[in-house]
Design an enzyme around this catalytic site. Structure first.
Site, PDB file in Angstrom:
ATOM      1  N   LYS A 199     -30.297 -18.695 -16.411  1.00 32.07           N
ATOM      2  CA  LYS A 199     -29.806 -19.016 -15.272  1.00 32.07           C
ATOM      3  C   LYS A 199     -29.440 -20.692 -15.294  1.00 32.07           C
ATOM      4  O   LYS A 199     -29.634 -21.381 -15.962  1.00 32.07           O
ATOM      5  CB  LYS A 199     -31.034 -18.752 -14.358  1.00 32.07           C
ATOM      6  CG  LYS A 199     -31.512 -17.670 -14.321  1.00 32.07           C
ATOM      7  CD  LYS A 199     -32.719 -17.403 -13.235  1.00 32.07           C
ATOM      8  CE  LYS A 199     -33.267 -15.833 -12.957  1.00 32.07           C
ATOM      9  NZ  LYS A 199     -34.177 -15.732 -11.810  1.00 32.07           N
TER      10      LYS A 199
ATOM     11  N   THR B 233     -42.814 -14.260 -12.564  1.00 37.07           N
ATOM     12  CA  THR B 233     -41.892 -14.646 -11.900  1.00 37.07           C
ATOM     13  C   THR B 233     -42.067 -16.060 -11.629  1.00 37.07           C
ATOM     14  O   THR B 233     -41.195 -17.041 -11.404  1.00 37.07           O
ATOM     15  CB  THR B 233     -41.463 -14.003 -10.523  1.00 37.07           C
ATOM     16  OG1 THR B 233     -41.433 -12.629 -10.834  1.00 37.07           O
ATOM     17  CG2 THR B 233     -40.399 -14.267  -9.790  1.00 37.07           C
TER      18      THR B 233
ATOM     19  N   HIS C 292     -33.582 -14.564 -16.404  1.00 38.37           N
ATOM     20  CA  HIS C 292     -33.760 -13.213 -15.875  1.00 38.37           C
ATOM     21  C   HIS C 292     -34.009 -12.036 -17.071  1.00 38.37           C
ATOM     22  O   HIS C 292     -33.705 -12.286 -18.020  1.00 38.37           O
ATOM     23  CB  HIS C 292     -32.494 -12.792 -15.223  1.00 38.37           C
ATOM     24  CG  HIS C 292     -32.613 -11.291 -14.659  1.00 38.37           C
ATOM     25  ND1 HIS C 292     -32.757 -10.755 -13.817  1.00 38.37           N
ATOM     26  CD2 HIS C 292     -31.962 -10.196 -15.509  1.00 38.37           C
ATOM     27  CE1 HIS C 292     -32.814  -9.391 -13.614  1.00 38.37           C
ATOM     28  NE2 HIS C 292     -32.332  -9.056 -14.767  1.00 38.37           N
TER      29      HIS C 292
ATOM     30  N   ASN D  38     -36.270 -20.158 -12.108  1.00 29.78           N
ATOM     31  CA  ASN D  38     -37.374 -19.799 -13.228  1.00 29.78           C
ATOM     32  C   ASN D  38     -36.474 -19.420 -14.662  1.00 29.78           C
ATOM     33  O   ASN D  38     -37.246 -18.594 -15.130  1.00 29.78           O
ATOM     34  CB  ASN D  38     -38.036 -18.926 -12.769  1.00 29.78           C
ATOM     35  CG  ASN D  38     -37.477 -17.318 -12.466  1.00 29.78           C
ATOM     36  OD1 ASN D  38     -36.079 -17.437 -12.388  1.00 29.78           O
ATOM     37  ND2 ASN D  38     -38.103 -16.432 -11.874  1.00 29.78           N
TER      38      ASN D  38
ATOM     39  N   TYR E  77     -28.189  -8.860  -7.476  1.00 30.84           N
ATOM     40  CA  TYR E  77     -29.317  -8.855  -6.960  1.00 30.84           C
ATOM     41  C   TYR E  77     -29.469  -8.236  -5.724  1.00 30.84           C
ATOM     42  O   TYR E  77     -30.388  -8.271  -4.815  1.00 30.84           O
ATOM     43  CB  TYR E  77     -29.786 -10.270  -6.687  1.00 30.84           C
ATOM     44  CG  TYR E  77     -30.383 -11.197  -7.842  1.00 30.84           C
ATOM     45  CD1 TYR E  77     -31.654 -10.724  -8.573  1.00 30.84           C
ATOM     46  CD2 TYR E  77     -29.710 -12.395  -8.497  1.00 30.84           C
ATOM     47  CE1 TYR E  77     -31.962 -11.368  -9.768  1.00 30.84           C
ATOM     48  CE2 TYR E  77     -30.161 -12.742  -9.496  1.00 30.84           C
ATOM     49  CZ  TYR E  77     -31.345 -12.462 -10.355  1.00 30.84           C
ATOM     50  OH  TYR E  77     -31.920 -12.939 -11.275  1.00 30.84           O
TER      51      TYR E  77
ATOM     52  N   PHE F   6     -36.086 -14.629   0.517  1.00 26.59           N
ATOM     53  CA  PHE F   6     -35.481 -15.540  -0.478  1.00 26.59           C
ATOM     54  C   PHE F   6     -34.045 -15.105  -1.034  1.00 26.59           C
ATOM     55  O   PHE F   6     -33.565 -15.753  -1.999  1.00 26.59           O
ATOM     56  CB  PHE F   6     -36.545 -15.444  -1.857  1.00 26.59           C
ATOM     57  CG  PHE F   6     -36.703 -13.922  -2.478  1.00 26.59           C
ATOM     58  CD1 PHE F   6     -35.627 -13.646  -3.543  1.00 26.59           C
ATOM     59  CD2 PHE F   6     -37.623 -13.168  -2.029  1.00 26.59           C
ATOM     60  CE1 PHE F   6     -36.047 -12.297  -4.060  1.00 26.59           C
ATOM     61  CE2 PHE F   6     -37.970 -11.934  -2.778  1.00 26.59           C
ATOM     62  CZ  PHE F   6     -36.983 -11.616  -3.772  1.00 26.59           C
TER      63      PHE F   6
ATOM     64  N   GLU G 174     -27.766  -3.143 -16.133  1.00 29.97           N
ATOM     65  CA  GLU G 174     -27.496  -4.572 -16.117  1.00 29.97           C
ATOM     66  C   GLU G 174     -26.624  -5.150 -17.252  1.00 29.97           C
ATOM     67  O   GLU G 174     -25.826  -6.032 -17.132  1.00 29.97           O
ATOM     68  CB  GLU G 174     -28.721  -5.418 -16.012  1.00 29.97           C
ATOM     69  CG  GLU G 174     -29.462  -5.148 -14.627  1.00 29.97           C
ATOM     70  CD  GLU G 174     -30.711  -5.924 -14.452  1.00 29.97           C
ATOM     71  OE1 GLU G 174     -31.319  -5.739 -13.292  1.00 29.97           O
ATOM     72  OE2 GLU G 174     -31.219  -6.483 -15.249  1.00 29.97           O
TER      73      GLU G 174
HETATM   74  P1  DAT Z   1     -37.976 -11.091 -11.611  1.00 30.56           P
HETATM   75  O1  DAT Z   1     -37.004 -12.109 -11.851  1.00 30.56           O
HETATM   76  O2  DAT Z   1     -39.270 -11.629 -12.279  1.00 30.56           O
HETATM   77  O3  DAT Z   1     -37.788  -9.732 -11.882  1.00 30.56           O
HETATM   78  P2  DAT Z   1     -37.662 -10.510  -8.783  1.00 30.56           P
HETATM   79  O4  DAT Z   1     -36.961  -9.325  -9.086  1.00 30.56           O
HETATM   80  O5  DAT Z   1     -39.029  -9.987  -7.978  1.00 30.56           O
HETATM   81  O6  DAT Z   1     -38.407 -11.151 -10.125  1.00 30.56           O
HETATM   82  O7  DAT Z   1     -37.069 -11.533  -7.978  1.00 30.56           O
HETATM   83  C1  DAT Z   1     -35.804 -12.087  -8.477  1.00 30.56           C
HETATM   84  C2  DAT Z   1     -35.649 -13.509  -8.395  1.00 30.56           C
HETATM   85  O8  DAT Z   1     -35.588 -13.948  -7.092  1.00 30.56           O
HETATM   86  C3  DAT Z   1     -36.627 -14.261  -9.091  1.00 30.56           C
HETATM   87  O9  DAT Z   1     -36.454 -14.467 -10.579  1.00 30.56           O
HETATM   88  C4  DAT Z   1     -36.712 -15.321  -8.416  1.00 30.56           C
HETATM   89  C5  DAT Z   1     -36.331 -15.079  -7.258  1.00 30.56           C
HETATM   90  N1  DAT Z   1     -37.514 -14.744  -6.125  1.00 30.56           N
HETATM   91  C6  DAT Z   1     -38.172 -13.850  -6.336  1.00 30.56           C
HETATM   92  N2  DAT Z   1     -39.231 -13.941  -5.300  1.00 30.56           N
HETATM   93  C7  DAT Z   1     -39.021 -15.152  -4.813  1.00 30.56           C
HETATM   94  C8  DAT Z   1     -39.758 -16.051  -3.845  1.00 30.56           C
HETATM   95  N3  DAT Z   1     -41.069 -15.423  -3.238  1.00 30.56           N
HETATM   96  N4  DAT Z   1     -39.673 -17.101  -3.420  1.00 30.56           N
HETATM   97  C9  DAT Z   1     -38.279 -17.699  -4.082  1.00 30.56           C
HETATM   98  N5  DAT Z   1     -37.677 -17.055  -4.823  1.00 30.56           N
HETATM   99  C10 DAT Z   1     -38.052 -15.772  -5.360  1.00 30.56           C
HETATM  100 MG    MG Z   2     -36.663  -8.560 -11.114  1.00 29.19          MG
END
Ligand code: DAT
Ligand code: MG
Length: 142
Positions: free
Chosen positions: A11, A93, A117, A114, A51, A59, A128
């Protein structure tokens, strides 16, 4: 058994911190084969489309802004059990909840930023990878 595909993205925070090589080395040491990688900058529209599953969540807007804030490095990976093994390698995450030794635990600052991805299912791994790479761009086809 045919190896599975998963998509990683280093990222914009990973690129800004100059950690691309270090994170990719960890991915390769964990047994993933790199089928393709490139550095690109996502437009807000492209980041939003990638996304789209999160559209409407609190978020989402911040996520789209962050993912389009600078260059990122999508990487097409292959391995047996690639999707689950990659998520184990990167950790939860939220880096505060990520297991010790995982990439997010070691390098990430926050749940929003973070570092990396990873696809969440074998089906999405294929979808993807195809979002970023034409089949002819992947290692076995060139
Ligand atoms: P992951 O990337 O672990 O699959 P996800 O698909 O739930 O997690 O969310 C996609 C991205 O969105 C994640 O890497 C960071 C952001 N994100 C998710 N939940 C969040 C939150 N509560 N606050 C801020 N950013 C968030
Ligand atoms: Mg995800």
């Amino acid at each position: 058994m045919t190896p599975e595909r998963t998509l990683a993205i280093l990222k914009p925070d990973c690129v800004r911190k100059n950690l691309q090589g270090e994170v990719l080395a960890r991915i390769q040491r964990a047994g993933f084969r790199v089928l393709g990688f490139k550095m690109i900058r996502l437009s807000p529209i492209a980041a939003g489309a990638f996304y789209a599953v999160h559209k409407g969540k609190p978020f989402y807007d911040g996520l789209v802004e962050f993912m389009s804030s600078g260059p990122c490095v999508p990487i097409a990976l292959e391995k047996t059990n690639a999707v689950a093994d990659f998520r184990t390698l990167i950790g939860a995450t939220d880096p505060r909840e990520a297991a010790p030794g995982t990439i997010r635990k070691e390098y990430a600052d926050s749940k929003g930023e973070n570092i990396v991805h990873g696809s969440d299912s074998p089906e999405n791994g294929g979808i993807e990878v195809a979002f970023f790479f034409a089949e002819r761009e992947l290692a076995e086809n060139r």
